[in-house]
Design an enzyme around this catalytic site. Structure first.
Site, short mmCIF file in Angstrom:
data_model
loop_
_atom_site.label_atom_id
_atom_site.label_comp_id
_atom_site.label_asym_id
_atom_site.label_seq_id
_atom_site.Cartn_x
_atom_site.Cartn_y
_atom_site.Cartn_z
N GLY A 32 -51.94 -46.08 14.87
CA GLY A 32 -52.38 -47.46 15.00
C GLY A 32 -52.51 -48.16 13.66
N CYS A 66 -56.79 -37.04 13.01
CA CYS A 66 -56.20 -36.32 11.88
C CYS A 66 -57.13 -36.26 10.68
CB CYS A 66 -54.88 -36.96 11.49
SG CYS A 66 -54.11 -36.22 10.02
N ASN A 76 -60.40 -37.03 10.48
CA ASN A 76 -61.80 -36.66 10.67
C ASN A 76 -62.04 -35.29 11.29
OD1 ASN A 76 -63.41 -39.29 10.00
ND2 ASN A 76 -61.66 -39.99 11.21
N CYS A 122 -56.06 -32.58 11.31
CA CYS A 122 -55.20 -32.03 10.26
C CYS A 122 -55.91 -31.79 8.93
CB CYS A 122 -54.01 -32.95 10.01
SG CYS A 122 -53.23 -33.61 11.48
N LYS A 159 -58.92 -29.23 9.02
CA LYS A 159 -58.31 -27.96 9.40
C LYS A 159 -57.58 -27.33 8.22
CE LYS A 159 -54.30 -28.06 10.56
NZ LYS A 159 -53.76 -28.24 11.90
N TYR A 189 -52.40 -24.07 19.38
CA TYR A 189 -52.38 -23.96 17.92
C TYR A 189 -53.76 -24.25 17.34
CZ TYR A 189 -52.05 -29.07 17.41
OH TYR A 189 -52.30 -30.43 17.44
N GLU A 214 -55.61 -21.56 14.98
CA GLU A 214 -55.96 -21.99 13.62
C GLU A 214 -57.46 -21.83 13.37
OE1 GLU A 214 -52.48 -25.38 12.86
OE2 GLU A 214 -54.41 -25.97 13.71
N HIS A 267 -34.36 -17.73 -5.89
CA HIS A 267 -34.88 -16.37 -5.88
C HIS A 267 -35.96 -16.18 -6.95
CE1 HIS A 267 -34.71 -12.14 -4.88
NE2 HIS A 267 -34.63 -11.83 -6.16
N GLU A 313 -35.63 -18.82 0.71
CA GLU A 313 -34.23 -18.42 0.54
C GLU A 313 -33.76 -17.49 1.65
OE1 GLU A 313 -32.96 -15.74 -2.55
OE2 GLU A 313 -34.95 -14.83 -2.71
#
Length: 522
Positions: free
Chosen positions: A50, A85, A87, A90, A93, A227, A231, A495, A500
């Site tokens: 939003g 997200c 508060n 994401c 977390k 998830y 998590e 590497h 890789e």
């Protein structure tokens, strides 16, 4: 109108582009006046999608208001502007996950020669919680300032529809503010579900509450296999709290199931306990203030255990109940609290759009909501035509051993194209940094799902291992651009990195060969 004519004459020498933009603003200004609307756009919901839509609309000359109001959780938790997200999603977390990784790194540091007292390592929950809360509050403040600077009107009120062009904001003091608008974007997101069992609402918490607990969680039961569940269980276990996950059916529904099983197995290896094919039946308060959880297995066996915290992570529900959608004629997706939209995020009412987790069948991810919100604003106010592409969106589960993916799961690829048309390249690998502390590499694994013939276009990439989000992000762009197995294997890797390993995939599942490498360079 005279102002617009004067301004247009003044900037005429600048060129056609600027003149066209001013004409566009002029038409919009006149349209709003003629239709007697106070705003060009009202956004209901102050989360990532939003806010992105609102700010983008203002950048293209629209007059915009954002309504945002957070109802307290059943346990009384509430927060500021910014949505899930920022508060309770994401951001906290990832900070908690980082705290868990740092605790693990201290133990590893001893093997690398650092003189650390790893035997007396203990997390101070109150310090971690306070610092996480301080960061979130700073983001809330910066978000408010950003809206003010960008001339987006922020209204701390709970919005509902009076009709398709009228939105009412119910303020904290229960007064109402009426707003008329040409367009509306619904961006209300969702909130966690509770099971319909005795004591759940009274004694249980969700991800809305866990990041701001005033006392440490202690022995914790996490109900769910999403998830969010894995998590939360991962960082709580890493902090030293006895953690059990109660799983009704499968892990990480919607994700590749081979990878999901590995994520869970890696968590179990680190100490997370699992009660599989089990559901809770009641939560009761004991005499000493702890929580007795009664549960039932798929076979009907009854059991119980006592915990300090019960965290429910069994899915989320879109926050559409308070919107009074019927007043605007907006229809929900059948049998759902979510909104059905077309390919431009438009509901069945032509001037009302929706974005983010409230959409039926779309990825519930912050960057998806942000990008879609900006595109809506550009189409409405800048004459753009680009639509949101929801395919091949990369994401990561920040479990103890992280899982990143982009594109189709192995199951979905086979279901869509047929088993005979799909090939899977896979490998176990050994991160160099795991060697000295002798960390387990048992579940460090990756695979590429591709067409079996032709140019072997990559349909999906999956990776379980360290820094999965950082690894999968670049490959996400490659898959979006049409990555093939030939291009992947013709790419020279960096590497020694774990990323890789994607460039060294040579063994297919159909070959039956062992995908375990002999050395780090094989």
């Amino acid at each position: 109108m005279a102002f617009f004519n004067l301004f247009r004459r003044q900037i005429a020498p600048v060129g056609l582009v600027v003149t066209t933009n001013i004409n566009h603003l002029h038409r919009r200004f006149l349209s709003r006046l003629q239709e007697n609307f106070e705003y060009d756009l009202v956004v209901i919901g102050g989360g990532s999608g939003g806010l992105a839509c609102a700010k983008e609309a203002v950048a293209h000359g629209a007059k915009v208001a954002v309504l945002d109001f957070v109802k307290p959780s059943p346990q009384g938790t509430k927060w500021g502007l910014g949505g899930t997200c920022v508060n309770v999603g994401c951001i906290p977390k990832k900070l908690m996950h980082q705290a868990a990784l740092l605790g693990e790194a201290v133990h590893e540091a001893a093997a690398y020669g650092w003189n650390v007292d790893k035997d007396n390592l203990k997390l101070d929950w109150s310090v971690l919680r306070q610092n996480v809360e301080n960061h979130i509050k700073s983001v809330n403040w910066v978000t408010r300032v950003d809206l003010r600077d960008k001339k987006v009107e922020y209204i701390n009120g709970l919005g509902y529809f009076k009709d398709k062009n009228t939105v009412v904001a119910v303020m904290k003091n229960k007064t109402e503010k009426v707003l008329t608008t040409k367009y509306v974007v619904i961006a209300v997101g969702g909130r966690p579900n509770y099971p319909d069992i005795p004591g759940a609402l009274e004694y249980g918490i969700t991800s809305d509450d866990v990041f701001s607990l005033k006392t440490e969680p202690g022995k914790t039961l996490v109900v769910g296999a999403s998830y969010i569940a894995l998590e939360c269980a991962g960082f709580l276990n890493a902090f030293g709290y006895d953690t059990t996950v109660m799983v009704r059916s499968i892990f990480l529904r919607g994700f590749d199931q081979q990878m999901a099983e590995m994520v869970a197995a890696a968590a179990a290896e680190k100490g997370v306990k699992f009660l599989q094919k089990t559901v809770p039946s009641a939560v009761e308060k004991t005499e000493d203030g702890r929580l007795l959880v009664r549960y039932t297995s798929a076979e009907g066996q009854q059991g119980s255990d006592v915990f300090d915290t019960v965290l429910f992570a069994i899915g989320r529900k879109a926050c559409t109940d308070d919107l009074q959608l019927q007043a605007a004629g907006v229809k929900l997706h059948p049998g759902s609290h979510k909104l059905a939209v077309n390919d431009i995020e438009q509901t069945n009412v032509e001037n009302i759009y929706a974005v983010g987790d409230v959409l039926q069948g779309k990825p519930e991810l912050t960057p998806v909501a942000i990008h879609a919100g900006r595109l809506i604003a550009r189409r409405l106010f800048a004459g753009a035509t680009q639509k949101m592409d929801y395919a091949d969106v990369a994401t990561t589960v920040f479990s103890p051993l992280e899982y990143g993916c982009v594109g189709l799961s192995e199951e979905d690829a086979i279901a869509k194209f047929g088993e005979d048309n799909v090939e899977v390249y896979h490998a176990y690998y050994k991160p160099t940094e795991f060697f000295i502390p002798q960390k387990s590499v048992r579940y460090c694994y990756l695979k590429a799902v591709a067409f079996k013939s032709g140019d072997q276009k990559v349909l999906g990439l999956h990776y379980v291992g360290p820094v999965a989000g950082e690894v999968i992000q670049g490959f996400g762009a490659a898959v979006k651009a049409g990555l093939t197995i030939k291009i992947l294997l013709n790419t020279v890797g960096i590497h020694p990195t774990t990323a890789e390993e994607f460039t060294r995939l040579s063994i297919t599942k159909s070959s039956g060969l062992d995908p375990t490498p002999a050395t780090c360079c094989s």
